[in-house]
Design a protein around this motif. Structure first.
Motif, PDB file in Angstrom:
ATOM      1  N   GLN A 122      47.508  29.118  42.718  1.00  0.00           N
ATOM      2  CA  GLN A 122      47.466  29.637  44.080  1.00  0.00           C
ATOM      3  C   GLN A 122      48.123  31.016  44.158  1.00  0.00           C
ATOM      4  O   GLN A 122      47.627  31.920  44.846  1.00  0.00           O
ATOM      5  CB  GLN A 122      48.173  28.660  45.027  1.00  0.00           C
ATOM      6  N   ARG A 123      49.250  31.208  43.448  1.00  0.00           N
ATOM      7  CA  ARG A 123      49.914  32.508  43.472  1.00  0.00           C
ATOM      8  C   ARG A 123      49.040  33.577  42.820  1.00  0.00           C
ATOM      9  O   ARG A 123      48.976  34.708  43.289  1.00  0.00           O
ATOM     10  CB  ARG A 123      51.270  32.412  42.759  1.00  0.00           C
ATOM     11  N   LEU A 124      48.368  33.212  41.725  1.00  0.00           N
ATOM     12  CA  LEU A 124      47.451  34.150  41.092  1.00  0.00           C
ATOM     13  C   LEU A 124      46.279  34.451  42.010  1.00  0.00           C
ATOM     14  O   LEU A 124      45.832  35.604  42.113  1.00  0.00           O
ATOM     15  CB  LEU A 124      46.950  33.575  39.762  1.00  0.00           C
ATOM     16  N   GLN A 125      45.774  33.451  42.686  1.00  0.00           N
ATOM     17  CA  GLN A 125      44.653  33.620  43.608  1.00  0.00           C
ATOM     18  C   GLN A 125      45.013  34.575  44.742  1.00  0.00           C
ATOM     19  O   GLN A 125      44.215  35.448  45.115  1.00  0.00           O
ATOM     20  CB  GLN A 125      44.256  32.249  44.161  1.00  0.00           C
ATOM     21  N   GLU A 126      46.216  34.443  45.289  1.00  0.00           N
ATOM     22  CA  GLU A 126      46.651  35.334  46.361  1.00  0.00           C
ATOM     23  C   GLU A 126      46.765  36.775  45.874  1.00  0.00           C
ATOM     24  O   GLU A 126      46.387  37.716  46.580  1.00  0.00           O
ATOM     25  CB  GLU A 126      47.994  34.855  46.911  1.00  0.00           C
ATOM     26  N   ALA A 127      47.291  36.953  44.657  1.00  0.00           N
ATOM     27  CA  ALA A 127      47.427  38.301  44.110  1.00  0.00           C
ATOM     28  C   ALA A 127      46.067  38.939  43.867  1.00  0.00           C
ATOM     29  O   ALA A 127      45.862  40.134  44.131  1.00  0.00           O
ATOM     30  CB  ALA A 127      48.235  38.255  42.814  1.00  0.00           C
ATOM     31  N   LEU A 128      45.097  38.155  43.372  1.00  0.00           N
ATOM     32  CA  LEU A 128      43.754  38.681  43.151  1.00  0.00           C
ATOM     33  C   LEU A 128      43.069  38.991  44.488  1.00  0.00           C
ATOM     34  O   LEU A 128      42.283  39.943  44.579  1.00  0.00           O
ATOM     35  CB  LEU A 128      42.920  37.676  42.353  1.00  0.00           C
ATOM     36  N   GLY A 129      43.361  38.194  45.505  1.00  0.00           N
ATOM     37  CA  GLY A 129      42.819  38.481  46.827  1.00  0.00           C
ATOM     38  C   GLY A 129      43.308  39.817  47.351  1.00  0.00           C
ATOM     39  O   GLY A 129      42.535  40.591  47.932  1.00  0.00           O
ATOM     40  N   GLN A 130      44.581  40.121  47.128  1.00  0.00           N
ATOM     41  CA  GLN A 130      45.116  41.424  47.521  1.00  0.00           C
ATOM     42  C   GLN A 130      44.481  42.541  46.702  1.00  0.00           C
ATOM     43  O   GLN A 130      44.188  43.616  47.222  1.00  0.00           O
ATOM     44  CB  GLN A 130      46.643  41.439  47.330  1.00  0.00           C
ATOM     45  N   PHE A 131      44.246  42.279  45.429  1.00  0.00           N
ATOM     46  CA  PHE A 131      43.661  43.293  44.554  1.00  0.00           C
ATOM     47  C   PHE A 131      42.230  43.639  44.977  1.00  0.00           C
ATOM     48  O   PHE A 131      41.836  44.802  45.011  1.00  0.00           O
ATOM     49  CB  PHE A 131      43.686  42.796  43.104  1.00  0.00           C
ATOM     50  N   TYR A 132      41.431  42.616  45.307  1.00  0.00           N
ATOM     51  CA  TYR A 132      40.033  42.838  45.685  1.00  0.00           C
ATOM     52  C   TYR A 132      39.868  43.146  47.167  1.00  0.00           C
ATOM     53  O   TYR A 132      38.783  43.551  47.597  1.00  0.00           O
ATOM     54  CB  TYR A 132      39.188  41.616  45.322  1.00  0.00           C
ATOM     55  N   GLY A 133      40.906  42.915  47.956  1.00  0.00           N
ATOM     56  CA  GLY A 133      40.803  43.168  49.383  1.00  0.00           C
ATOM     57  C   GLY A 133      39.975  42.137  50.114  1.00  0.00           C
ATOM     58  O   GLY A 133      39.405  42.419  51.172  1.00  0.00           O
ATOM     59  N   GLU A 134      39.909  40.916  49.569  1.00  0.00           N
ATOM     60  CA  GLU A 134      39.155  39.837  50.204  1.00  0.00           C
ATOM     61  C   GLU A 134      39.709  38.505  49.712  1.00  0.00           C
ATOM     62  O   GLU A 134      40.360  38.437  48.665  1.00  0.00           O
ATOM     63  CB  GLU A 134      37.671  39.936  49.866  1.00  0.00           C
ATOM     64  N   ALA A 135      39.454  37.467  50.477  1.00  0.00           N
ATOM     65  CA  ALA A 135      39.878  36.131  50.064  1.00  0.00           C
ATOM     66  C   ALA A 135      39.025  35.673  48.888  1.00  0.00           C
ATOM     67  O   ALA A 135      37.791  35.783  48.916  1.00  0.00           O
ATOM     68  CB  ALA A 135      39.754  35.148  51.219  1.00  0.00           C
ATOM     69  N   VAL A 136      39.671  35.189  47.821  1.00  0.00           N
ATOM     70  CA  VAL A 136      38.953  34.748  46.627  1.00  0.00           C
ATOM     71  C   VAL A 136      39.378  33.330  46.273  1.00  0.00           C
ATOM     72  O   VAL A 136      40.419  32.843  46.705  1.00  0.00           O
ATOM     73  CB  VAL A 136      39.218  35.691  45.435  1.00  0.00           C
ATOM     74  N   ARG A 137      38.546  32.671  45.479  1.00  0.00           N
ATOM     75  CA  ARG A 137      38.852  31.347  44.954  1.00  0.00           C
ATOM     76  C   ARG A 137      38.886  31.438  43.433  1.00  0.00           C
ATOM     77  O   ARG A 137      37.917  31.895  42.809  1.00  0.00           O
ATOM     78  CB  ARG A 137      37.802  30.319  45.389  1.00  0.00           C
ATOM     79  N   VAL A 138      39.976  31.003  42.840  1.00  0.00           N
ATOM     80  CA  VAL A 138      40.140  31.063  41.387  1.00  0.00           C
ATOM     81  C   VAL A 138      39.989  29.658  40.807  1.00  0.00           C
ATOM     82  O   VAL A 138      40.660  28.720  41.252  1.00  0.00           O
ATOM     83  CB  VAL A 138      41.524  31.648  40.998  1.00  0.00           C
ATOM     84  N   SER A 139      39.097  29.520  39.843  1.00  0.00           N
ATOM     85  CA  SER A 139      38.943  28.251  39.126  1.00  0.00           C
ATOM     86  C   SER A 139      39.233  28.493  37.657  1.00  0.00           C
ATOM     87  O   SER A 139      39.005  29.586  37.128  1.00  0.00           O
ATOM     88  CB  SER A 139      37.530  27.690  39.303  1.00  0.00           C
ATOM     89  N   LEU A 140      39.754  27.467  36.999  1.00  0.00           N
ATOM     90  CA  LEU A 140      40.156  27.575  35.596  1.00  0.00           C
ATOM     91  C   LEU A 140      39.337  26.631  34.735  1.00  0.00           C
ATOM     92  O   LEU A 140      39.074  25.486  35.120  1.00  0.00           O
ATOM     93  CB  LEU A 140      41.638  27.247  35.437  1.00  0.00           C
ATOM     94  N   VAL A 141      38.936  27.115  33.577  1.00  0.00           N
ATOM     95  CA  VAL A 141      38.278  26.295  32.567  1.00  0.00           C
ATOM     96  C   VAL A 141      39.224  26.237  31.368  1.00  0.00           C
ATOM     97  O   VAL A 141      39.624  27.278  30.839  1.00  0.00           O
ATOM     98  CB  VAL A 141      36.922  26.875  32.146  1.00  0.00           C
ATOM     99  N   ILE A 142      39.598  25.035  30.958  1.00  0.00           N
ATOM    100  CA  ILE A 142      40.514  24.866  29.830  1.00  0.00           C
ATOM    101  C   ILE A 142      39.696  24.695  28.555  1.00  0.00           C
ATOM    102  O   ILE A 142      38.760  23.902  28.501  1.00  0.00           O
ATOM    103  CB  ILE A 142      41.426  23.643  30.026  1.00  0.00           C
ATOM    104  N   GLY A 143      40.040  25.447  27.541  1.00  0.00           N
ATOM    105  CA  GLY A 143      39.307  25.339  26.286  1.00  0.00           C
ATOM    106  C   GLY A 143      39.827  26.310  25.249  1.00  0.00           C
ATOM    107  O   GLY A 143      40.909  26.867  25.368  1.00  0.00           O
TER     108      GLY A 143
END
Length: 325
Positions: free
Chosen positions: A248-269
């Motif tokens: 969630q903290r990474l998602q908020e930082a990326l939202g500030q970077f792009y200037g829009e609300a974003v959703r971050v999903s992770l793939v483990i591998g």
């Protein structure tokens, strides 16, 4: 009360009239978790010379090695908890946050067990310092080979094909190719490709992150951005960083970077391409190698080596923090 006054008198005498935390700690031979952080970092770097240097540094303070070992056990305990439940670790404790992100869960469990059993062996050693050094060298010797894959978990394995290097596309082509959908029971293959406008490591360097959220970004690779959805690949050895709170903290930082609300999903591998953390390690090693070459070719250094029959210790060369440059 009498014992307390006696200790106070000793502290005043030891500190030349001043009672300071550092001087009292030196007098009592006590340490805190920050004092053993250098030992853990040397284990992470698999640097035996630095490991013994850390012991020498602590020995000059007159510390009790059984107390150091007990603190080391406590530190590994905190790291294990932080990896299992990352939200319990304080964001302000940057040193422990960095160590938790740099070690695998298997490493922490191994080091904890060796340190715990070492408490039984330490009194049997002819010299406390020698016994403590042997415990650390045991951790060093039993460190898993980085070239070997980590033990598999019960979750299905995910493999990642090696990415062919290609030239960057024009800026308007922003979204990487979509991930091919496969059944959950089959192997997941994700074609990791760099962003066209900015590479992922450049994005990470501009994000206002610290602690575990910064570790999550540094140990991930960019997969794709589809509208407001961002998909990242996270190495299985750092899967403990993928908790909802950290994401969630990474998602908020990326939202500030792009200037829009974003959703971050992770793939483990298994990550085939270099992460920002891996690239930084490579850059730092190259910078150290270059600094060593410059020192070896420096006329003043050459003159001192000839005059005193001296040798240049490569381990003594350290990179300056960015704030000092």
């Amino acid at each position: 009360m009498r014992d307390a006054l006696s200790l106070l008198d000793q502290a005043i005498a030891h500190g030349n009239g001043e009672v300071l935390q550092q001087t009292v700690a030196e007098m009592l031979g006590t340490i805190d978790s920050k004092e053993v952080a250098g030992i853990v970092q040397a284990l992470i770097n698999h640097d035996a010379a630095d490991l013994l240097h850390q012991v020498e540094r602590l020995a000059t303070h007159g510390v009790v090695f059984s107390a150091i070992l007990a603190e080391l056990v406590s530190v590994f305990h905190q790291l294990a908890i932080a990896q299992a439940v990352p939200d319990v670790l304080d964001e302000d404790d940057e040193s422990l946050l960095a160590l938790a992100g740099a070690l695998t869960a298997e490493d922490v469990q191994l080091y904890y067990q060796i340190a715990l059993m070492g408490q039984k062996d330490l009194p049997l050693a002819p010299d406390p310092r020698a016994g403590f050094e042997m415990i650390l060298l045991r951790m060093y010797a039993f460190q898993p080979d980085a070239s070997e894959p980590s033990p598999s978990s019960s979750a299905p394995k995910r493999t990642l094909p090696v990415v062919n290097s290609k030239k960057k596309q024009p800026p308007e082509s922003r979204v990487a190719p979509a991930v091919k959908q496969q059944p959950a029971s089959s192997v997941t293959e994700v074609a990791v490709k760099p962003r066209n406008e900015l590479a992922w490591d450049d994005v990470v360097s501009q994000l206002p992150l610290s602690g575990l959220s910064q570790q999550l970004a540094s140990h991930s690779v960019f997969v794709e951005k589809d509208g407001s959805a961002i998909k990242l690949m996270l190495s299985s050895t750092h899967a403990h960083l993928g908790s909802d709170k950290i994401r969630q903290r990474l998602q908020e930082a990326l939202g500030q970077f792009y200037g829009e609300a974003v959703r971050v999903s992770l793939v483990i591998g298994q990550v085939a391409s270099d992460t920002p953390a891996k690239k930084q390690q490579t850059q730092e090693k190259q910078a150290l190698d270059e600094a060593l070459r410059e020192m070896e070719n420096d006329p003043h250094v050459i003159a001192m080596k000839q005059a005193f029959n001296a040798e240049l210790d490569p381990k003594s060369i350290k990179l300056l923090p960015k704030s000092c440059k």
